[in-house]
Scaffold this active site. Sequence first.
Site, PDB file in Angstrom:
ATOM      1  N   ILE A   1      -8.276   1.698   3.851  1.00  0.00           N
ATOM      2  CA  ILE A   1      -9.243   0.609   3.869  1.00  0.00           C
ATOM      3  C   ILE A   1      -8.548  -0.595   3.240  1.00  0.00           C
ATOM      4  O   ILE A   1      -7.595  -0.444   2.477  1.00  0.00           O
ATOM      5  CB  ILE A   1     -10.570   0.940   3.139  1.00  0.00           C
ATOM      6  CG1 ILE A   1     -10.322   1.409   1.702  1.00  0.00           C
ATOM      7  CG2 ILE A   1     -11.363   1.981   3.909  1.00  0.00           C
ATOM      8  CD1 ILE A   1     -11.607   1.713   0.939  1.00  0.00           C
ATOM      9  N   ASP A   2      -9.012  -1.790   3.569  1.00  0.00           N
ATOM     10  CA  ASP A   2      -8.355  -3.006   3.108  1.00  0.00           C
ATOM     11  C   ASP A   2      -8.389  -3.127   1.588  1.00  0.00           C
ATOM     12  O   ASP A   2      -9.254  -2.551   0.917  1.00  0.00           O
ATOM     13  CB  ASP A   2      -9.031  -4.237   3.717  1.00  0.00           C
ATOM     14  CG  ASP A   2      -8.942  -4.256   5.237  1.00  0.00           C
ATOM     15  OD1 ASP A   2      -7.949  -3.742   5.772  1.00  0.00           O
ATOM     16  OD2 ASP A   2      -9.883  -4.780   5.870  1.00  0.00           O
ATOM     17  N   LYS A   3      -7.484  -3.915   1.058  1.00  0.00           N
ATOM     18  CA  LYS A   3      -7.391  -4.141  -0.385  1.00  0.00           C
ATOM     19  C   LYS A   3      -8.739  -4.530  -0.985  1.00  0.00           C
ATOM     20  O   LYS A   3      -9.156  -3.996  -2.012  1.00  0.00           O
ATOM     21  CB  LYS A   3      -6.358  -5.239  -0.659  1.00  0.00           C
ATOM     22  CG  LYS A   3      -6.308  -5.707  -2.111  1.00  0.00           C
ATOM     23  CD  LYS A   3      -5.427  -6.930  -2.262  1.00  0.00           C
ATOM     24  CE  LYS A   3      -5.532  -7.507  -3.670  1.00  0.00           C
ATOM     25  NZ  LYS A   3      -4.783  -8.773  -3.811  1.00  0.00           N
TER      26      LYS A   3
END
Length: 303
Positions: A139-141
């Site tokens: 998942i994105d930062k």
Amino acid sequence: MEEIKKFLVSEEEEGDRLDVYLSNQLGDMSRSYVQKIIKDQKVKINSKVEKSKYLVKESDEIEVEIPAPKVLEVIPQDIPIDIVYEDKDFLIVNKKQGMVVHPAPGNYENTLVNAVLYHCEDKLSSINGIIRPGIVHRIDKDTSGLLMIAKNNNSHNFLAEQLKDHSITREYEFICHGVVKEDKITVDKPIGRNPKDRLKMAVVKDGKRAVTHFEVIERFENFTHVRATLETGRTHQIRVHSLYINHPLLGDPLYGPKNSKFKLDGQTLHARKLGFIHPTTKEYVEFNSELPDYFQDIIAKLK
């Protein structure tokens, strides 16, 4: 010891590029890694070496020599992480917003992988190599929430196969700009690299099929709290599909409005639910995560 894998191309798969075909066959192994082993002549088609752009044909016999995994060079770090569940096959981590999932060139420290390496010692799958041990999906930062980490190669392959089959339950919650009128919306639009901005993804004709199911949880003045269920898992899928229906995520630095009355560190997007078939018991398991404090604070202000 290197591992030898063999594949026979089916009629449905004919016409795929060699690197694309092998990326699909080898689970979550990255396409760049597949291209590297093709370039290193570790792949043979009908006993001949071909390039990545070779188009596979029905009945092609493909032999892949997968090099033995290198000793991990990413350093374990004693970084606190929220472990929701753990057994011998995998662990479920509730990632906080702002934490990068795995190291990348120029950034080899303070990632989730560094923390998990410290916690698990050498008990992580090696399929994704030095940089991404145990990482089945990302998942994105600036997205918070649930991630599964594989502790051995068998469980990694089993979980990656479910991702490939789109059989994993992945449910997110977010806040978007504007009032979404429909109670439920399904967006079935292909996603690929934005031709005008390589940092962004976009709905493009030649992209990969992407399906997102949206459901309104609560409407506010100028904003909506939404649940999103992923049928596929493309890069930035929820963010891109939300923008496509003209409701970009609140706080999204790439796809949303530049100015916001809320002081945010990124998009308000939380991976709330994760469910799949357990690699050993073969029973369905499901995990949930509460909305983080920053998310709940915004909802309270909107009310």
